[in-house]
Design a protein around this motif. Structure first.
Motif: not given
Length: 409
Positions: A246-256, A268-280
């Motif tokens: 998720m961190a790699t995808q987020t950085s790739g999206i922001n880089a593009s 918002v989407w990537t932030g919430v997804c990272l929150t769910f993964v970190f919550g797991a």
């Protein structure tokens, strides 16, 4: 006396006639390309009106839409048409339909430029892709194939659910609307090639207008909830791998995407997804702590039972020793009364009166099936995480889709 009539058929070479016509209308001293054609008569205070140039083009391809640089690249066949009465010629009864030129500097040309152009080039393979046609009544058609890279300012607040409007702005560089006017050709001024393919975008519609100016992987981490709390390597590897992905995808999206000051929908989407993964991951840490706590509690219970058994055995040995060494008797009251005892019956009645049977709790009875706290946390997470993520999806999509429709209206 017999009369004789000789009839001779002469074949006309119309290619020679084209040369004669071109020399006649464009010869030295006959045509000045620096002077614009006369416009439509009727303008107040002027002998003639502005020259009217009709525009249309054929969109051949859109090769690139770069939302990071906020630009797009197109290839098109661009056409301009205007009336220059100085170029009228004899069509020889309709046999000479038009004259063709490849040198644009021989006639007057509108000084059109693309206002939002960043780069552009002509096509010269095998020959320059340009021609000029002069029709008998003085109409001039200019056609050229060009490739352009154009600026397209984008609003990425709704990315990747965004809709962008990219314009192709044209204007005269030196003339004002008093002298030169650009109009869209009637009928079908913009034509698009069939089966136009756009990378990551869909062409919804196009329109023409006038502008006179003054100089747009989370659920994998939940699999760990179904793994045994003792499988530490598997659960940690799954959670960390998903978090890194998720961190790699987020950085790739922001880089593009270009750096902007506002929050985008994808943020918002990537932030919430990272929150769910970190919550797991945090959930597994809690499960691991609860599991060790359950093991410690179970060990303490085993030790307590062992101590109680040892203590009971020692008491039995002591009582046997007292019975053998002494014949003394003690009068002791019974700890449990017999059923016929009236005092015992009275207390039972009081208990029946004051103690109510507890109502069964569905959640507690269901959780009681899982004896350890660590297992209960996993079971609750299996239900809570998907429900909360589903609720987030409902709020997310309804919010941004409705906002998109509101902005369009």
């Amino acid at each position: 006396m017999d009369g004789c009539t000789n009839c001779t058929n002469v074949k006309i070479n119309f290619r020679e006639k084209e040369k004669e016509v071109l020399d006649q209308i464009l010869g030295p001293g006959r045509y000045d390309a620096r002077i614009r054609p006369s416009g439509v008569n009727g303008t107040v205070g002027r002998t003639d009106g502005p020259t009217v140039v009709y525009i249309n083009f054929f969109l051949r391809s859109i090769s690139k839409i770069d939302d990071y640089k906020m630009e797009y690249s197109v290839q098109l066949t661009f056409r301009e048409q205007w009336l220059d009465e100085r170029l009228k010629f004899n069509d020889f009864g309709g046999r000479l339909k038009y004259l063709t030129l490849t040198e644009a500097n021989r006639v007057w040309m509108p000084d059109l430029f693309f206002a939002n152009e960043k780069e552009g080039h002509f096509h010269n393979i095998i020959m320059p892709n340009v021609y000029i046609r002069i029709f008998p009544y003085g109409s001039v058609l200019y056609s050229i194939r060009i490739s352009l890279t154009l600026s397209c300012p984008m609003n990425l607040k709704l990315y990747p659910l965004d809709r962008q409007i990219c314009s192709l702005r044209m204007a005269s560089y030196g003339w004002t609307t008093d002298d030169l006017v650009f109009l869209w050709k009637e009928g079908d001024p913009v034509q698009v090639v069939k089966n136009l393919h756009l990378p990551r975008f869909t062409l919804e519609k196009f329109s023409t207008d006038y502008c006179n100016s003054k100089t747009n992987t989370v659920i994998v981490s939940w699999v760990s909830f179904w793994l045994d709390q003792g499988a530490v390597p598997a659960r940690v590897s799954l959670g960390v791998t998903t978090l890194l992905t998720m961190a790699t995808q987020t950085s790739g999206i922001n880089a593009s995407l270009p750096p902007v000051s506002y929050t985008k929908a994808i943020d918002v989407w990537t932030g919430v997804c990272l929150t769910f993964v970190f919550g797991a991951l945090l959930e597994f840490a809690l499960v691991n702590y609860a599991s060790r706590s359950d093991m410690h509690r179970e060990n303490m219970k085993k030790q307590r039972r062992q101590c109680e058994l040892e203590h009971a055995a020692s008491l039995d040995a002591t009582s046997d020793l007292i019975d053998t060494e002494s014949n003394a008797t003690f009068a002791m009251k019974p700890l449990v009364r017999h059923p016929g005892d009236p005092m015992s019956l009275e207390k039972v009645r009081q208990c029946e009166i004051h103690m109510q049977p507890a109502r069964p709790n569905c959640c507690r009875s269901w959780l009681s099936k899982f004896p350890t706290r660590s297992k209960r946390i996993d079971v609750i997470s299996r239900i809570t995480f998907p429900l909360v993520f589903a609720l987030f999806n409902v709020i997310y999509w309804s919010t941004y889709l409705f906002r998109e429709e509101a902005e369009e209206s």
